[in-house]
Design an enzyme around this catalytic site. Structure first.
Site, PDB file in Angstrom:
ATOM      1  N   SER A 105       0.847  -1.191   0.000  1.00 13.58           N
ATOM      2  CA  SER A 105       0.000   0.000   0.000  1.00 13.58           C
ATOM      3  C   SER A 105       0.886   1.246   0.000  1.00 13.58           C
ATOM      4  O   SER A 105       2.030   1.193   0.454  1.00 13.58           O
ATOM      5  CB  SER A 105      -0.864  -0.035   1.252  1.00 13.58           C
ATOM      6  OG  SER A 105      -1.366   1.245   1.511  1.00 13.58           O
ATOM      7  N   SER A 106       0.317   2.374  -0.427  1.00 13.47           N
ATOM      8  CA  SER A 106       1.108   3.614  -0.452  1.00 13.47           C
ATOM      9  C   SER A 106       1.422   4.115   0.959  1.00 13.47           C
ATOM     10  O   SER A 106       2.284   4.974   1.122  1.00 13.47           O
ATOM     11  CB  SER A 106       0.370   4.697  -1.232  1.00 13.47           C
ATOM     12  OG  SER A 106      -0.871   4.958  -0.621  1.00 13.47           O
ATOM     13  N   CYS A 107       0.743   3.565   1.974  1.00 16.53           N
ATOM     14  CA  CYS A 107       0.995   4.041   3.349  1.00 16.53           C
ATOM     15  C   CYS A 107       2.339   3.538   3.894  1.00 16.53           C
ATOM     16  O   CYS A 107       2.724   3.892   5.002  1.00 16.53           O
ATOM     17  CB  CYS A 107      -0.147   3.678   4.275  1.00 16.53           C
ATOM     18  SG  CYS A 107      -0.263   1.927   4.569  1.00 16.53           S
ATOM     19  N   TYR A 134      -0.272  -1.171  10.395  1.00 17.66           N
ATOM     20  CA  TYR A 134      -0.603  -1.749   9.083  1.00 17.66           C
ATOM     21  C   TYR A 134       0.562  -1.524   8.111  1.00 17.66           C
ATOM     22  O   TYR A 134       0.979  -2.436   7.394  1.00 17.66           O
ATOM     23  CB  TYR A 134      -1.880  -1.050   8.598  1.00 17.66           C
ATOM     24  CG  TYR A 134      -2.321  -1.349   7.192  1.00 17.66           C
ATOM     25  CD1 TYR A 134      -2.943  -2.544   6.876  1.00 17.66           C
ATOM     26  CD2 TYR A 134      -2.153  -0.405   6.170  1.00 17.66           C
ATOM     27  CE1 TYR A 134      -3.385  -2.794   5.582  1.00 17.66           C
ATOM     28  CE2 TYR A 134      -2.585  -0.648   4.884  1.00 17.66           C
ATOM     29  CZ  TYR A 134      -3.206  -1.844   4.594  1.00 17.66           C
ATOM     30  OH  TYR A 134      -3.635  -2.098   3.318  1.00 17.66           O
ATOM     31  N   LYS A 138       3.006  -4.123   6.060  1.00 18.98           N
ATOM     32  CA  LYS A 138       3.178  -4.099   4.600  1.00 18.98           C
ATOM     33  C   LYS A 138       4.664  -3.977   4.217  1.00 18.98           C
ATOM     34  O   LYS A 138       5.108  -4.599   3.257  1.00 18.98           O
ATOM     35  CB  LYS A 138       2.389  -2.930   3.994  1.00 18.98           C
ATOM     36  CG  LYS A 138       0.883  -3.117   4.064  1.00 18.98           C
ATOM     37  CD  LYS A 138       0.470  -4.271   3.179  1.00 18.98           C
ATOM     38  CE  LYS A 138      -1.019  -4.444   3.081  1.00 18.98           C
ATOM     39  NZ  LYS A 138      -1.393  -5.662   2.335  1.00 18.98           N
ATOM     40  N   HIS A 181     -13.856   4.300   2.021  1.00 19.37           N
ATOM     41  CA  HIS A 181     -12.893   5.256   1.469  1.00 19.37           C
ATOM     42  C   HIS A 181     -13.629   6.385   0.755  1.00 19.37           C
ATOM     43  O   HIS A 181     -14.846   6.331   0.591  1.00 19.37           O
ATOM     44  CB  HIS A 181     -11.938   4.532   0.511  1.00 19.37           C
ATOM     45  CG  HIS A 181     -11.021   3.572   1.192  1.00 19.37           C
ATOM     46  ND1 HIS A 181     -10.804   2.288   0.741  1.00 19.37           N
ATOM     47  CD2 HIS A 181     -10.274   3.692   2.303  1.00 19.37           C
ATOM     48  CE1 HIS A 181      -9.952   1.675   1.544  1.00 19.37           C
ATOM     49  NE2 HIS A 181      -9.616   2.507   2.502  1.00 19.37           N
TER      50      HIS A 181
HETATM   51  N1  LIG Z   1      -8.573  -0.821  -1.602  1.00 18.77           N
HETATM   52  C1  LIG Z   1      -7.607   0.072  -1.692  1.00 18.77           C
HETATM   53  O1  LIG Z   1      -7.825   1.272  -1.927  1.00 18.77           O
HETATM   54  C2  LIG Z   1      -6.170  -0.366  -1.534  1.00 18.77           C
HETATM   55  C3  LIG Z   1      -5.195   0.614  -1.610  1.00 18.77           C
HETATM   56  C4  LIG Z   1      -3.868   0.242  -1.446  1.00 18.77           C
HETATM   57  C5  LIG Z   1      -3.559  -1.091  -1.220  1.00 18.77           C
HETATM   58  N2  LIG Z   1      -4.518  -2.031  -1.163  1.00 18.77           N
HETATM   59  C6  LIG Z   1      -4.071  -3.414  -0.907  1.00 18.77           C
HETATM   60  O2  LIG Z   1      -4.583  -4.293  -1.885  1.00 18.77           O
HETATM   61  C7  LIG Z   1      -4.843  -5.571  -1.292  1.00 18.77           C
HETATM   62  C8  LIG Z   1      -6.282  -5.954  -1.548  1.00 18.77           C
HETATM   63  O3  LIG Z   1      -7.125  -4.949  -1.017  1.00 18.77           O
HETATM   64  P1  LIG Z   1      -8.692  -4.978  -1.223  1.00 18.77           P
HETATM   65  O4  LIG Z   1      -9.157  -3.565  -1.287  1.00 18.77           O
HETATM   66  O5  LIG Z   1      -9.043  -5.934  -2.300  1.00 18.77           O
HETATM   67  O6  LIG Z   1      -9.151  -5.554   0.193  1.00 18.77           O
HETATM   68  P2  LIG Z   1     -10.497  -6.342   0.546  1.00 18.77           P
HETATM   69  O7  LIG Z   1     -11.568  -6.014  -0.433  1.00 18.77           O
HETATM   70  O8  LIG Z   1     -10.756  -6.093   2.000  1.00 18.77           O
HETATM   71  O9  LIG Z   1     -10.079  -7.859   0.342  1.00 18.77           O
HETATM   72  C9  LIG Z   1      -9.210  -8.512   1.201  1.00 18.77           C
HETATM   73  C10 LIG Z   1      -9.472 -10.002   1.092  1.00 18.77           C
HETATM   74  O10 LIG Z   1      -8.603 -10.684   2.014  1.00 18.77           O
HETATM   75  C11 LIG Z   1      -9.345 -11.683   2.668  1.00 18.77           C
HETATM   76  N3  LIG Z   1      -8.800 -11.979   3.980  1.00 18.77           N
HETATM   77  C12 LIG Z   1      -8.460 -11.101   4.949  1.00 18.77           C
HETATM   78  N4  LIG Z   1      -8.022 -11.771   6.041  1.00 18.77           N
HETATM   79  C13 LIG Z   1      -8.111 -13.098   5.746  1.00 18.77           C
HETATM   80  C14 LIG Z   1      -7.831 -14.276   6.475  1.00 18.77           C
HETATM   81  N5  LIG Z   1      -7.348 -14.238   7.717  1.00 18.77           N
HETATM   82  N6  LIG Z   1      -8.043 -15.461   5.874  1.00 18.77           N
HETATM   83  C15 LIG Z   1      -8.536 -15.527   4.613  1.00 18.77           C
HETATM   84  N7  LIG Z   1      -8.825 -14.430   3.865  1.00 18.77           N
HETATM   85  C16 LIG Z   1      -8.620 -13.232   4.438  1.00 18.77           C
HETATM   86  C17 LIG Z   1     -10.736 -11.092   2.786  1.00 18.77           C
HETATM   87  O11 LIG Z   1     -11.624 -12.134   3.020  1.00 18.77           O
HETATM   88  P3  LIG Z   1     -13.154 -11.870   3.441  1.00 18.77           P
HETATM   89  O12 LIG Z   1     -13.830 -11.571   2.144  1.00 18.77           O
HETATM   90  O13 LIG Z   1     -13.569 -13.136   4.062  1.00 18.77           O
HETATM   91  O14 LIG Z   1     -13.125 -10.721   4.391  1.00 18.77           O
HETATM   92  C18 LIG Z   1     -10.899 -10.413   1.446  1.00 18.77           C
HETATM   93  O15 LIG Z   1     -11.368 -11.304   0.483  1.00 18.77           O
HETATM   94  C19 LIG Z   1      -4.509  -5.426   0.190  1.00 18.77           C
HETATM   95  O16 LIG Z   1      -3.217  -5.911   0.412  1.00 18.77           O
HETATM   96  C20 LIG Z   1      -4.543  -3.946   0.428  1.00 18.77           C
HETATM   97  O17 LIG Z   1      -3.655  -3.584   1.444  1.00 18.77           O
HETATM   98  C21 LIG Z   1      -5.822  -1.707  -1.309  1.00 18.77           C
END
Ligand SMILES: NC(=O)c1ccc[n+]([C@@H]2O[C@H](COP(=O)([O-])OP(=O)(O)OC[C@H]3O[C@@H](n4cnc5c(N)ncnc54)[C@H](OP(=O)(O)O)[C@@H]3O)[C@@H](O)[C@H]2O)c1
Length: 321
Positions: A105-107, A134, A138, A181
């Site tokens: 992540s950018s953080c 967090y 990362k 967000h």
């Molecule tokens: N969204 C953004 O703006 C953004 C920005 C920068 C970076 N990112 C990064 O991109 C990646 C994906 O983000 P996203 O937005 O797609 O997040 P998300 O929609 O919250 O998806 C995360 C997924 O991880 C699964 N998960 C979390 N803990 C778990 C565990 N203990 N066991 C099994 N599955 C687990 C969740 O399962 P459940 O469905 O069961 O909860 C969900 O399917 C992350 O690494 C995040 O840090 C996202």
């Protein structure tokens, strides 16, 4: 036929990666729901990798949340993210997985990093305190990939890479009224204001902070691009202890410009006011995506077009509830 495991396929980014990869030939996609495998559980993860012959891993599973969640549950954010990364990366290595892509992540960048933020800003200053746990997890994910490459890259032919996305939006986003967000929150607010015939919407802060947004399908395409880059080319633009790659749209907008675009997308015709007594946050947050551009990838989905598709997703979700 190669087998690709998408960890976090039910999430926004994992789902987008799955949508793209499922159109390709000669790929078997492996997914597992949280009920089948809790990725923080080391023995469950090792068993899963031992039972499935996996060639590549997209590590898009993480505990993700906004400022409020990060502030309230710091222990869960650092522990769960460290465990997910450490379990998957080590199990992948132990079970002969040669290619893995970790999503950060950018953080990870210091709070006062020079803008636009380049990859080499990593570990040059203090992090934003609200999401420090967090961010530390990362950063550990990047360092896990680099350390496994440094120790086992030559001997075992492994190649584990990392990408750092900017703010993402699109299908699969979280539209929760309090815990979402900025884009999904604005889509909901303007939609509800339109439905209720409100004359105006008031936005927190001055509207002047600048932010960058990337449509999630662009993010997924960038992930697949980086995963498939020729190793010689990848090595040319990265180094063994500075190997991560920023993934941004390349341009930012002010919150006021964003609000106007969202209002147009939704069809809200009232006025937009700003409340300068509320906090603005950091004045600018923009990734420097030069490294990725040099590696042959650029975002293609404009904010205007992406917002229209995101609003469709919001409406479909709203109708299902
Ligand atoms: N969204 C953004 O703006 C953004 C920005 C920068 C970076 N990112 C990064 O991109 C990646 C994906 O983000 P996203 O937005 O797609 O997040 P998300 O929609 O919250 O998806 C995360 C997924 O991880 C699964 N998960 C979390 N803990 C778990 C565990 N203990 N066991 C099994 N599955 C687990 C969740 O399962 P459940 O469905 O069961 O909860 C969900 O399917 C992350 O690494 C995040 O840090 C996202």
């Amino acid at each position: 036929m190669k087998t690709i495991f998408i960890a976090g396929h039910a999430g926004m980014v994992g789902g987008a990666i799955q949508r793209i990869l499922s159109k390709e030939q000669n790929i078997k996609i492996l997914i597992a729901n949280r009920a089948e495998i809790d990725l923080t559980n080391q023995s469950a993860v090792h068993l899963f990798f031992a039972q499935n012959k996996i060639d590549e891993v997209y590590l898009a599973a993480a505990k993700v949340g906004g400022i409020h969640a990060n502030n309230t549950y710091p222990a869960e954010f650092i522990y769960q993210n460290l465990m997910i990364e450490a379990n998957i990366i080590n199990a992948a290595f132990k079970n002969g997985v040669k290619k893995l892509l970790f999503l950060g992540s950018s953080c990870i960048y210091p709070k006062l990093a020079e803008q636009p933020m380049r990859e080499d800003a990593l570990l040059t200053g203090s992090l934003e305190s609200t999401n420090e746990p967090y961010a530390i997890a990362k950063i550990a994910g990047i360092k896990l990939c680099e350390s496994y490459n440094r120790q086992y890259g030559q001997s075992h032919g492994i190649d584990y890479r990392s990408v750092m996305p900017t703010n993402l939006y699109g299908p699969g986003d979280n539209y929760h009224p309090e815990n979402s967000h900025v884009i999904p929150a604005l889509l909901r607010r303007f939609h509800e204001a339109k439905e209720s015939n409100f004359e105006s919407v008031t936005i927190w802060g001055t509207g002047t902070p600048r932010r960058e947004f990337l449509y999630v399908d662009d993010m997924a395409a960038a992930c697949i691009h980086v995963m498939n880059l020729d190793k010689l080319l990848y090595d040319q633009y990265t180094s063994s202890m500075l190997s991560h790659i920023n993934v941004g749209y390349g341009e930012d907008v002010t919150i006021a410009e964003l609000a106007t675009l969202v209002a147009e997308t939704v069809g809200f015709v009232g006025s937009i006011y700003y409340d300068p007594t509320k906090p603005d946050g950091t004045p600018r947050k923009l990734m420097d995506s030069t490294r990725l551009n040099q590696l042959g990838w650029k975002a293609t989905i404009s904010l205007d077009k992406g917002l229209k598709m995101a609003y469709q997703d919001f409406l479909e979700k709203d109708n299902r509830q």
